[in-house]
Design an enzyme around this catalytic site. Structure first.
Site, short mmCIF file in Angstrom:
data_model
loop_
_atom_site.label_atom_id
_atom_site.label_comp_id
_atom_site.label_asym_id
_atom_site.label_seq_id
_atom_site.Cartn_x
_atom_site.Cartn_y
_atom_site.Cartn_z
N LEU A 175 0.78 -1.12 0.16
CA LEU A 175 -0.06 0.03 0.18
C LEU A 175 1.07 1.39 0.01
O LEU A 175 0.77 2.15 -0.56
CB LEU A 175 -0.89 0.07 1.16
CG LEU A 175 -2.10 0.93 1.33
CD1 LEU A 175 -3.10 0.69 0.19
CD2 LEU A 175 -2.71 1.06 2.52
N GLN A 220 1.98 1.99 -3.36
CA GLN A 220 1.04 2.06 -4.30
C GLN A 220 0.36 3.75 -4.47
O GLN A 220 0.48 4.06 -5.45
CB GLN A 220 -0.29 1.13 -4.30
CG GLN A 220 -0.24 -0.15 -5.15
CD GLN A 220 -1.58 -0.77 -4.79
OE1 GLN A 220 -2.66 -0.01 -4.84
NE2 GLN A 220 -1.39 -2.23 -4.67
N CYS A 221 0.11 3.92 -3.21
CA CYS A 221 -0.38 5.33 -3.08
C CYS A 221 0.84 6.34 -3.25
O CYS A 221 1.92 5.92 -2.86
CB CYS A 221 -1.02 5.75 -1.81
SG CYS A 221 -2.55 4.70 -1.66
N THR A 222 0.64 7.52 -3.58
CA THR A 222 1.64 8.28 -3.69
C THR A 222 1.83 9.18 -2.49
O THR A 222 0.93 9.82 -1.75
CB THR A 222 1.07 9.67 -4.64
OG1 THR A 222 -0.05 9.96 -4.63
CG2 THR A 222 1.35 9.22 -5.90
N VAL A 223 2.63 8.46 -1.74
CA VAL A 223 2.96 8.75 -0.33
C VAL A 223 3.95 9.74 -0.39
O VAL A 223 5.23 9.70 -0.84
CB VAL A 223 3.63 7.49 0.48
CG1 VAL A 223 3.96 7.93 1.97
CG2 VAL A 223 2.41 6.61 0.53
#
Lengths: 699, 328
Positions: A560, A563-566
């Site tokens: 996760l 995946q997300c633009t952290v």
């Protein structure tokens, strides 16, 4: 019977201040509401005088005889309130009838209203009220319809004049003449001084109508109409009745004289009278334009009690008997005001800092934002700041609870009940911020390499929509959260020669870049790069030009946090701002998207004043690193094996269209085969000295 | 952004202390008290000007309630600026203004200086030079009648319930020429543009500020583009803004006061220099006589500030004939 010509009177021209309409609107909304009964209003007029403008070539310029309505028109109309009239003004009281609808305005029995005022004047004449308060002779009517939504006002003035039958004529040897030709200067001076005193005593209210005689001591004495019966005793033929004359024509008296003559005839049975048309240059102690004429009518035996007919509807600007209208939208419509204010703020930059700023060009630029997330929201707001009107959003997601804090076009409510569609909501909220924006949102999935086609018809229609959107916009912003979704718009943007601005985020790094297009005028002599140390660049690269692998599903097999633009929360605002400013700078270059790239890696190089645009240089790529708070400007050449913008790809797309795209979506390695990358891989693997590594993030 | 900025200006105006000591000669700025005094003097000398109170909610407490701003209405404006051509080299310098910042500032201040000369001469009223210059202003005759923008009455079908008999006693003013004199000049009623001109006090810049509200020949309010036609090209689009009037619920064109103090200071300095020269001459004539004029008497007084300001403004809006003449 006189042989002189008919006396012809100069009619009033209405002069309504814009603030009057504004006041009418607020009163209609807050006070009258649906009540459409008529109200008293206070108007005023000035004496006329010809003007010799220092800039006019003609002598004797006459201004219209104006009946004015200002900000105070709605306050009390009793004589005490006359003191707030402008200096040198004379009061005139009127009735305003404001209808609720345009239909009412059309259907209104205007003749009846006009007759009502006419009869009021007649009553005041008969009762003697007009002798005490002669300003009552100048009553007027105003019928209006205020279209409060469009800020448009339809109006029609009536200035009732009682008709005298047979009409007044100029007496023999009584033609209108300036007092300069009739009186010696000491008379004029004495008249001026005494009239001034008279006006002060009357506090303007009833100074508009008066009596004039020459005293034995050669002074010009002024009296009020109520003194009429005794005033002229023993002064022989030199009886003069005066009125403040709004006409400025040396040849004709103004409208108020008509009802005054009716009063004189009816009240004192006057058939021949010397009239003084008082005209002053306000504040200049100059009354020399005052005129005198003698008028007469045949004597009659019978005096009718019946109200004479009244005439005096104002004609419109075309000279027709019809209402006038005035459009105040540009002054009062908040949307239009926001519009001009936004532009004004920007224009201030042009005053001294950037005189060559092309605000109009920026304003007309149509921007397509692919991605309405953090980047999309910030880019849109920044575009608004530059005065860009046309902003279109494309996104396929809904607003989640985590979005509003990072995405400045969304609110908590937008994330309720599963969340609204991002693209449409972004457009709606943008309009709330700036109603003048031309914006819409499209919920579209952008087909991506490595994401196999499941519903062919859906993908076809998505591609069609995206193609059409890119075609109809000038600048395409790539603001999505995955690298492969940028592939199709990159290809389409390149094939349509659009300015494509790309912004992508890592955790604490970002890249903002523009995609190059082939410079059609390119000659080998013109360098693609300002710095002569750099190799010649024919065309700037795109986002995919540095890649030697084709874009593929980057979300598969990721945790996760991958995946997300952290990202660091401030990063997106920084990158978005750079993206918009890059666009604005490119727009100022004559070659637009084909503009060559500048680099200033030499930080002290500010001595070079000859920048490419009035705003400075135009870089190709800005790579920023928040760990060190620094940026690098990088120039990259278009790669002839690029999987998105190379000639091979665009040729293939042109030839095979959807079939080609579908094949890429299903199997991105096809791109590598097509461009020769696959071959390159084999070669380098064979050589064993080439290691490539997919980057963690999107950079 | 705009609202934050205006909020900022609002606060800035609130915090800026009302100047108590007259520094107008040194700075070109005036205090509200001085503005009031200068306004009273203007109203006294040019009574078409009037004090107004404006919206109650927008009142500033550093000015008396009934003296918030000045107004003169229905000021005729016969010609557009482009129809006025100076015989000076103005056109040349105007072209240069298209260049960068430096050039603009240079030409601009040059132009202002030229205007100051004019203004000083006008105010001194001591030479014919200005009259000559004024007469050298060429006015292009209106060769072709401008296409009159006839308002669209489409949404109001002819209203036929009002029918008036012919009124022979009403002068038909639609045919423009009414009478011709022996000398060949005609009397006309001219439908011209008119302006309502406002002067407010700008607390931040501590100068007066001029606002314009224009009406066309048919009494429709002018748009900002139309108003720009009446503003000297040196200023239009550079220092003219459309903003909310500080005392009315309206947006108006305004000559931005960012350079007013600077220019006013220069004008006042010039005037004082001239006055001092004259004073020295007079002093020589009077010798030690007790009737000899005092130096202070020759100096510009702060209550004359607005008269001077209006002269300055008339170089910005040269075709708007508002009254700023001091006469007996």
């Amino acid at each position: 019977m006189s042989s002189g010509p008919l006396v012809q009177f100069v009619a009033y021209s209405s002069a309504v201040e814009a603030i009057f309409w504004h006041t009418l609107s607020t009163r209609k909304i807050d006070l009258y509401k649906l009540d459409d009964t008529s109200h008293d209003i206070l108007g005023h007029y000035f004496t006329g005088h010809t003007i010799t403008s220092q800039h006019a070539t003609e002598a004797n310029i006459s201004m219209p005889a104006r009946l004015c309505l200002g900000i105070d028109a709605f306050d009390d109309t009793n004589s005490a309130s006359f003191s707030r009239l402008p200096p040198f003004a004379y009061p005139s009281i009127g009735k305003i009838k404001n209808t609720n609808t345009i239909e009412d305005f059309k259907a209104l029995d205007k003749a009846a209203l006009f007759k009502e005022i006419t009869e009021q004047i007649w009553q005041d004449i008969k009762s003697g009220e007009a002798v005490k308060n002669p300003y009552l002779l100048t009553r007027f009517l105003l019928v209006t319809f205020a279209d409060l939504k469009k800020y448009k006002y339809h109006y029609w003035f009536g200035f009732p004049a009682l008709i005298t039958e047979p009409p007044w004529h100029v007496s023999e040897n009584g033609e209108i003449k300036s007092i300069r030709d009739l009186w010696i200067s000491s008379d004029i001076e004495s008249f001026r001084e005494n009239y001034d005193l008279f006006r002060q005593k009357q506090s303007c209210a009833n100074a508009g109508f008066f009596l004039v005689k020459r005293s034995n001591s050669k002074e010009m004495i002024i009296g009020s109409l109520s003194e009429f019966d005794t005033f002229f005793e023993g002064c022989g033929s030199d009886e003069i009745v005066g009125f403040a004359d709004p006409s400025s024509l040396p040849t004709n008296p103004g409208w108020p004289l008509r009802n005054l003559l009716v009063l004189l005839q009816r009240r004192w049975n006057i058939h021949k009278i010397k009239i003084l048309c008082y005209r002053e240059v306000p504040g200049k102690k100059d009354v020399s334009q005052t005129c005198i004429l003698t008028v007469e009518i045949p004597e009659t035996d019978t005096i009718s009690d019946e109200c004479p007919k009244g005439l005096g509807w104002e004609k419109n600007s075309q000279g027709k008997l019809a209402p006038r209208s005035v459009d105040l939208a540009h002054l009062m419509d908040p949307v239009r005001l926001a519009d001009t204010s936004v532009d004004l703020n920007l224009k201030l930059m042009r005053w001294r800092i950037v005189p060559n700023l092309q605000l109009e060009k920026i304003r007309e630029t149509k921007c397509l934002l692919l991605g309405a997330g953090t980047l999309g929201c910030y880019v849109a707001r920044c575009l608004l700041g530059w005065g860009v009107r046309h902003i279109t959003f494309v996104d396929n997601a809904r607003i989640s609870f985590s979005n509003p804090v990072r995405q400045p076009l969304f609110f908590f409510e937008d994330s309720l009940e599963g969340g609204k569609f991002k693209a449409q909501t972004a457009a709606e909220n943008l309009k709330k911020i700036y109603p003048g924006s031309i914006t819409e949102g499209h919920h579209i999935n952008i087909p991506m390499p490595g994401h196999p086609v499941i519903s062919e018809s859906q993908v076809r229609s998505d591609i069609e929509k995206i193609t059409q959107l890119i075609d109809s916009h000038d600048v395409i912003f790539l603001l999505m959260d995955s690298r492969e979704s940028r592939w199709l718009p990159t290809l389409l943007g390149a094939s349509m020669r659009k300015l494509v601005i790309n912004a992508a985020l890592g955790f604490d790094t970002y890249v903002v870049m523009r995609h190059g297009v082939k410079d059609l005028d390119f000659t080998s002599k013109s360098t693609g790069v300002s710095s002569s140390k750099m190799p010649e660049i024919k065309q700037l690269g795109c986002y995919f030009c540095n890649d030697i692998v084709a874009p593929t599903d980057s979300l598969k097999d990721r945790t996760l946090d991958q995946q997300c633009t952290v990202t660091r929360p401030g990063l997106s605002a920084i990158a978005s701002a750079y993206a918009v400013e890059l666009m604005v700078s490119v727009l100022h270059h004559e070659k637009g998207p084909a503009a060559p790239a500048d680099t200033i890696n030499d930080l002290s190089g500010s001595t070079d004043t000859s920048t490419s645009t009035p705003l400075g240089i135009i870089p190709h790529q800005i790579r920023g690193f928040l760990t060190n708070f620094n940026n690098m400007l990088i120039v990259g050449q278009a790669y002839d094996k690029c999987t998105a913008c190379s000639d091979k790809i665009s040729e293939e797309y042109k030839t095979n269209g959807f079939e080609f795209l579908k094949r890429v979506f299903d199997s991105p390695t096809y791109l590598e085969e097509l461009t020769g990358l696959a071959k390159l891989h084999q070669e380098s693997e064979a050589a064993g000295d080439f290691v490539w590594d997919e980057e963690d993030n999107e950079l | 952004m705009a609202s934050i900025q205006s909020l900022f200006f609002g606060i800035r105006e609130y915090l800026s202390p009302v100047l108590k000591n007259s520094k107008f000669k040194e700075t070109g700025c005036i205090t509200p008290e001085e503005f009031e005094a200068a306004g009273d003097f203007l109203v006294y000398k040019c009574p078409t000007w009037k004090w107004e109170s404006g919206e109650v909610s927008k009142r500033r407490d550093y000015l008396p309630a009934e003296k918030q701003f000045l107004i003169t209405r229905n000021v005729p404006c016969f010609r557009r600026v482009k129809q006025m051509e100076y015989t000076e080299e103005d056109s040349e310098t105007q072209v240069e203004t298209e260049d960068g910042e430096e050039a603009w500032v240079a030409t601009h201040s040059g132009r202002v200086a030229a205007n100051i000369e004019e203004i000083v001469q006008q105010i001194e009223g001591e030479d014919d030079e200005i009259t000559k210059r004024m007469s050298s202003i060429l006015i292009e005759p209106e060769t072709e009648k401008e296409e009159v923008d006839i308002p669209d009455y489409d949404d109001i079908p002819d209203i036929e319930d009002v029918v008036e008999d012919d009124d022979p006693a009403a002068l038909n003013t639609t045919s423009n020429v009414v009478a011709t004199h022996d000398d060949g000049l005609s009397d006309k009623i001219l439908q011209v543009r008119t302006y309502d001109v406002f002067i407010t006090y700008d607390k931040y810049y501590q100068t007066p500020r001029m606002w314009l509200f224009g009406y066309d020949e048919h009494r429709s309010p002018l748009t900002s583009t139309q108003i720009f036609e009446d503003i000297s090209q040196d200023y239009a689009k550079k220092t003219v803004t459309i903003e909310a009037h500080p005392h009315l619920n309206m947006s108006l064109a305004s000559i931005h006061p960012c350079r007013h103090a600077q220019v006013m200071k220069k004008i006042i300095e010039k005037m004082n220099e001239e006055a001092l020269k004259k004073f020295e001459l007079l002093k020589q004539q009077y010798g030690n006589s007790p009737n000899a004029p005092q130096a202070e008497q020759a100096q510009v007084r702060v209550d004359q500030y607005l008269i001077i300001f209006l002269k300055f403004m008339s170089s910005v809006v040269p075709t708007i004939d508002y009254d700023h003449t001091i006469s007996a």
